[in-house]
Design an enzyme around this catalytic site. Structure first.
Site, PDB file in Angstrom:
ATOM      1  N   ASP A  94       1.397 -28.821  38.564  1.00  0.00           N
ATOM      2  CA  ASP A  94       1.076 -27.855  39.403  1.00  0.00           C
ATOM      3  C   ASP A  94       1.193 -28.120  40.907  1.00  0.00           C
ATOM      4  OD1 ASP A  94       0.493 -26.597  37.053  1.00  0.00           O
ATOM      5  OD2 ASP A  94      -1.685 -26.703  37.081  1.00  0.00           O
ATOM      6  N   GLU A 120      20.709 -22.338   8.200  1.00  0.00           N
ATOM      7  CA  GLU A 120      19.803 -22.339   9.138  1.00  0.00           C
ATOM      8  C   GLU A 120      18.411 -21.442   8.645  1.00  0.00           C
ATOM      9  OE1 GLU A 120      21.452 -20.362  12.553  1.00  0.00           O
ATOM     10  OE2 GLU A 120      23.184 -21.914  12.222  1.00  0.00           O
ATOM     11  N   CYS A 139     -23.410   7.241  10.641  1.00  0.00           N
ATOM     12  CA  CYS A 139     -24.488   8.390  11.141  1.00  0.00           C
ATOM     13  C   CYS A 139     -24.023   9.773  10.882  1.00  0.00           C
ATOM     14  CB  CYS A 139     -24.513   8.374  12.768  1.00  0.00           C
ATOM     15  SG  CYS A 139     -22.924   8.642  13.532  1.00  0.00           S
ATOM     16  N   LYS A 194      26.116 -19.534   7.307  1.00  0.00           N
ATOM     17  CA  LYS A 194      27.158 -19.239   7.977  1.00  0.00           C
ATOM     18  C   LYS A 194      28.438 -20.127   7.589  1.00  0.00           C
ATOM     19  CE  LYS A 194      24.098 -18.120  11.822  1.00  0.00           C
ATOM     20  NZ  LYS A 194      23.531 -18.440  13.152  1.00  0.00           N
ATOM     21  N   CYS A 204     -25.382   5.513  16.814  1.00  0.00           N
ATOM     22  CA  CYS A 204     -24.744   5.200  15.966  1.00  0.00           C
ATOM     23  C   CYS A 204     -25.084   3.652  15.469  1.00  0.00           C
ATOM     24  CB  CYS A 204     -23.272   5.537  15.723  1.00  0.00           C
ATOM     25  SG  CYS A 204     -22.477   5.076  14.316  1.00  0.00           S
ATOM     26  N   SER A 249      23.920  -7.123  12.507  1.00  0.00           N
ATOM     27  CA  SER A 249      22.825  -7.785  12.073  1.00  0.00           C
ATOM     28  C   SER A 249      23.621  -8.430  10.459  1.00  0.00           C
ATOM     29  CB  SER A 249      22.013  -6.467  11.091  1.00  0.00           C
ATOM     30  OG  SER A 249      22.618  -5.719  10.468  1.00  0.00           O
ATOM     31  N   LYS A 305      15.964 -18.313   9.257  1.00  0.00           N
ATOM     32  CA  LYS A 305      16.162 -17.145   9.765  1.00  0.00           C
ATOM     33  C   LYS A 305      14.684 -16.817  10.492  1.00  0.00           C
ATOM     34  CE  LYS A 305      17.183 -12.637   8.589  1.00  0.00           C
ATOM     35  NZ  LYS A 305      16.336 -11.667   9.440  1.00  0.00           N
ATOM     36  N   GLU A 316      16.497 -16.015  18.878  1.00  0.00           N
ATOM     37  CA  GLU A 316      14.969 -15.005  18.753  1.00  0.00           C
ATOM     38  C   GLU A 316      14.120 -15.472  19.652  1.00  0.00           C
ATOM     39  OE1 GLU A 316      16.484 -13.509  16.209  1.00  0.00           O
ATOM     40  OE2 GLU A 316      14.779 -12.502  15.200  1.00  0.00           O
ATOM     41  N   ASP A 351      -0.404 -31.959  33.718  1.00  0.00           N
ATOM     42  CA  ASP A 351      -0.416 -30.621  34.134  1.00  0.00           C
ATOM     43  C   ASP A 351      -0.547 -30.431  35.642  1.00  0.00           C
ATOM     44  OD1 ASP A 351       0.401 -29.805  31.557  1.00  0.00           O
ATOM     45  OD2 ASP A 351      -1.674 -28.893  31.237  1.00  0.00           O
TER      46      ASP A 351
HETATM   47  S1  IVH Z   1      23.124 -15.313  13.067  1.00  0.00           S
HETATM   48  C1  IVH Z   1      26.567 -11.915  13.515  1.00  0.00           C
HETATM   49  N1  IVH Z   1      21.127 -16.894  12.677  1.00  0.00           N
HETATM   50  O1  IVH Z   1      18.439 -11.933  12.109  1.00  0.00           O
HETATM   51  C2  IVH Z   1      25.137 -12.064  13.197  1.00  0.00           C
HETATM   52  N2  IVH Z   1      20.746 -14.797  12.997  1.00  0.00           N
HETATM   53  O2  IVH Z   1      19.895  -9.690  10.416  1.00  0.00           O
HETATM   54  C3  IVH Z   1      24.374 -13.243  13.908  1.00  0.00           C
HETATM   55  N3  IVH Z   1      18.206 -14.136  13.063  1.00  0.00           N
HETATM   56  O3  IVH Z   1      20.029 -10.052  14.539  1.00  0.00           O
HETATM   57  C4  IVH Z   1      23.024 -13.598  13.671  1.00  0.00           C
HETATM   58  N4  IVH Z   1      17.596 -16.297  12.560  1.00  0.00           N
HETATM   59  O4  IVH Z   1      17.841 -11.461  14.884  1.00  0.00           O
HETATM   60  C5  IVH Z   1      21.596 -15.627  13.047  1.00  0.00           C
HETATM   61  N5  IVH Z   1      19.577 -18.427  12.431  1.00  0.00           N
HETATM   62  C6  IVH Z   1      19.771 -17.305  12.803  1.00  0.00           C
HETATM   63  C7  IVH Z   1      18.894 -16.310  12.756  1.00  0.00           C
HETATM   64  C8  IVH Z   1      19.241 -15.130  13.019  1.00  0.00           C
HETATM   65  C9  IVH Z   1      17.096 -15.181  12.664  1.00  0.00           C
HETATM   66  C10 IVH Z   1      17.960 -12.630  13.102  1.00  0.00           C
HETATM   67  C11 IVH Z   1      18.830 -12.132  14.275  1.00  0.00           C
HETATM   68  C12 IVH Z   1      19.787 -11.305  13.583  1.00  0.00           C
HETATM   69  C13 IVH Z   1      19.035 -10.902  12.317  1.00  0.00           C
HETATM   70  C14 IVH Z   1      20.260 -10.572  11.329  1.00  0.00           C
END
Ligand code: IVH
Length: 666
Positions: free
Chosen positions: A37, A112, A408, A287, A429, A82, A114, A172, A33
């Site tokens: 720095d 993946e 109190c 996906k 108090c 979403s 979430k 994220e 570090d």
């Molecule tokens: S794919 C078209 N992959 O969950 C959708 N989302 O409810 C593309 N999230 O908006 C999102 N991990 O904020 C995707 N591995 C992941 C994720 C992820 C967290 C969140 C993200 C998204 C929400 C969906």
């Protein structure tokens, strides 16, 4: 152009970014570090000397600026949709069947994690980060580029060469558990409201108006979705691999699955293993791997047909609510706590749960004796999330927030815009008295050697009613008390003597004024120099101080308006406690800047804005906030506000950088 300087700047930027990547993305640092720095300091110095080489994506920009601003908004090029949520194996199977029917050909799924943070979309042009936008309403979001730049795992310049000229990457922003716990602990000590979970803490942090504060909160990131023309590959998994090679943090927990069984295996494995991760996750995302197949399936109005989320079950238990108690903290804030029939939850026996505040109590509609759901979303304190009204037979008393202090009896108050109730009886108090003393003696405050139990003994013996009493205690008083050996009495008295040398800023913090934490105390002390100035300052004078808004200013005014607090200060003064910043520092005053008025704007590399303010005042100059015809100099750092710049130029006010300024006071 001095080529050698520019070359050195470029070399340092490359080198620092490389170390940054190794440290924050690969978690495998190769230099200390200290060496890091040193190199950073060299780069900062060179950039300060040669402002013409400024670059918003230089590693020096990761520390953030302390300018406050309101965010601009921008439209998302591709809406931020979403995912539809599922909670059972059946729903996952339904999704699989839907995709199969829709495509009518073989397909792979990618599983993946979430990540449970706040989503962000980053735009890169020619390999450089140009914009970071929050989700907002999905169509438009806040532009938080400067804040995003402070997140060390976000690449500011990409590695390699095979990235598209312009693309977007979504991911994220997360606050790791350990950072979250430490932040909440600090907030608890200051009796500030706690963040309910790392997600709220991350989104709150990303929206802070001050990038240097964001930098200090140590956010992390994971990226999972690329968008744009000319992506390098035709499948999601391969594109993620490319993103990883460009320097993005991409999760290791990505798995291509050919069958539903493989999907379930992934879900089962990570439902357990996720508890060992440093960041919060709340499910799995599935996906379709092929981008062509994704396009064929398309989107509904709200979400893609080619992806879903499977949400993990929050760990929940059902138990009886036996009673509710209300605890009073050192600044008088009252916290409701549920006392439960002990129940096993994720490996620990839970007896108590947080009820947070009056609004939450009302929305739960609780009665004593109710069967309640307790959840541990990974947060430190379990919370009550619901009531099983079907098993409500013998109704106990309705749970309502108390009106009077449980300690109190003083009627509680709730300040406008705040969720918490307070007992205003600050000086009489009991838990507030003891809490204030505990805070006063704590290590970061006066560092006096006395534990909670002994504070209790002193209190019971009538020796301790406020912090000034500490300075009146005599050796003979102490040894007569139960549990005090001569040695501990000597240690205590020695630490009392040593506390007379504790600098003023820590004394100010030690007083325990609501919202005056360590940083605020430092700012107040540096700007106003001594307790008398602070006591007599009006709201405007207090709000002139950097980062002090009306909430803190009102709290300071309220504290010193109280006659008892003023008396307390006088007794501390008599005891010899430091109530002004170091005399020597004050004596160093000069008249070098006498009669000159300065406006400070932008961020600096050699000293902070506050330090420059102190220097101006110490040398006889005057600081003002806005440029006018009476301003003599604008001390300009990087990213000086464009409005100020324009005004200064129009009025012909001299604009100087920090080096020129430092020469002026040399
Ligand atoms: S794919 C078209 N992959 O969950 C959708 N989302 O409810 C593309 N999230 O908006 C999102 N991990 O904020 C995707 N591995 C992941 C994720 C992820 C967290 C969140 C993200 C998204 C929400 C969906």
């Amino acid at each position: 152009m001095d080529l050698s300087v520019k070359q050195r700047i470029d070399a340092l930027r490359r080198e620092l970014e490389e170390h940054n990547y190794k440290y924050y993305v690969l978690s495998a640092p190769v230099i200390s570090d200290y060496d890091f720095d040193l190199k950073m300091k060299e780069l900062q110095d060179l950039e300060a000397q040669c402002p013409e080489y400024a670059d918003p994506n230089s590693p020096t920009q990761r520390v953030g600026s302390d300018i406050n601003k309101n965010f601009e908004q921008a439209e998302h090029h591709y809406p931020m949709l979403s995912l539809s949520n599922t909670y059972s194996d059946e729903e996952v199977t339904d999704f699989y069947n839907r995709v199969q029917k829709g495509l009518n050909e073989p397909f792979d799924l990618v599983c993946e994690l979430k990540y449970d943070g706040t989503s962000v979309s980053l735009i890169y042009e020619n390999g450089e980060l140009t914009q970071a936008i929050t989700r907002g309403d999905g169509t438009r979001g806040d532009v938080v580029t400067d804040n995003a730049r402070t997140i060390r795992s976000i690449p500011l310049k990409l590695r390699g060469t095979d990235y598209p000229e312009k693309f977007e990457i979504r991911g994220e922003i997360l606050m790791p558990w350990d950072v979250f716990d430490a932040l909440n602990k600090e907030r608890e000590e200051q009796e500030e409201s706690l963040f309910a979970n790392p997600r709220n803490a991350a989104s709150g942090t990303l929206k802070l108006q001050n990038a240097s504060l964001v930098a200090s909160r140590k956010l992390d990131s994971y990226f999972y979705y690329l968008l744009g023309e000319g992506l390098p590959a035709g499948t999601h998994v391969e594109n993620l691999q490319h993103a990883k090679s460009w320097g993005f943090k991409v999760s290791e927990a990505v798995s291509r699955c050919e069958t539903l069984d493989e999907v379930f295996e992934f879900i089962r494995y990570w439902d357990v293993e996720r508890k060992n991760l440093p960041v919060a996750t709340d499910g799995i995302v599935l996906k379709v791997n092929s981008l062509r197949q994704q396009r064929n399936l398309g989107f509904t109005a709200k979400s893609p047909r080619w992806a879903i989320a499977y949400k993990f079950q929050a760990e929940k238990a059902l138990t009886r609510l036996n009673s509710v108690s209300f605890q009073v903290g050192r600044t008088g804030s009252v916290t409701p706590v549920a006392n439960l029939e002990p129940v096993q939850l994720s490996g620990t026996l839970v007896r108590r749960a947080s009820l947070h505040n009056a609004d939450i109590i009302n929305s739960l509609d609780l009665y004593i004796g109710d069967m309640v759901y307790v959840e541990k979303g990974g947060e430190i304190i379990p919370k009550i999330t619901g009531v099983d009204k079907d098993v409500r037979f013998l109704l106990g008393e309705k749970v309502e927030f108390i009106q009077k202090c449980p300690e109190c009896g003083t009627p509680l108050i709730r300040e406008a815009g705040e969720v918490a109730y307070y007992c205003p009886n600050e000086n009489a108090c009991e838990p507030q008295i003891k809490g204030k003393i505990e805070h006063f003696v704590s290590r970061k405050a006066m560092d006096i050697n006395i534990g909670t139990e002994n504070i209790e003994h002193f209190y019971k013996a009538g020796l301790l009613r406020d912090v000034a009493d500490l300075y009146d205690t005599k050796a003979q008083d102490i040894v007569s008390l139960e549990g005090w050996a001569e040695k501990s009495a000597r240690n205590f008295l020695e630490s009392i003597r040593a506390s007379l040398k504790v600098p003023f800023e820590r004394v100010l913090f030690a007083l325990g004024i609501r919202y005056v934490g360590e940083t605020v105390a430092k700012r107040l002390a540096n700007s106003l120099h001594n307790i008398d100035h602070i006591m007599s300052a009006n709201i405007w004078a207090l709000m002139e101080v950097d980062e002090i808004g009306d909430r803190i200013a009102h709290s300071v005014i309220r504290y010193f308006k109280d006659e008892k607090n003023r008396k307390l200060i006088e007794r501390l003064r008599t005891a010899g406690v430091q109530l002004a910043i170091d005399e020597k520092k004050l004596l160093e005053k000069t008249t070098k800047l006498e009669g000159l008025t300065f406006v400070i704007s932008g961020t600096f590399s050699k000293h902070s804005r506050d330090e420059y303010k102190v220097m101006i005042e110490k040398n006889g100059g005057k600081n003002v906030a806005a440029v006018s015809s009476k301003t003599d100099y604008v001390l300009a750092g990087e990213n000086m506000g464009p409005a100020k710049l324009e005004k200064a130029q129009k009025l012909g006010v001299k604009i100087i950088d920090e080096n020129v300024f430092l020469q002026m006071i040399e």
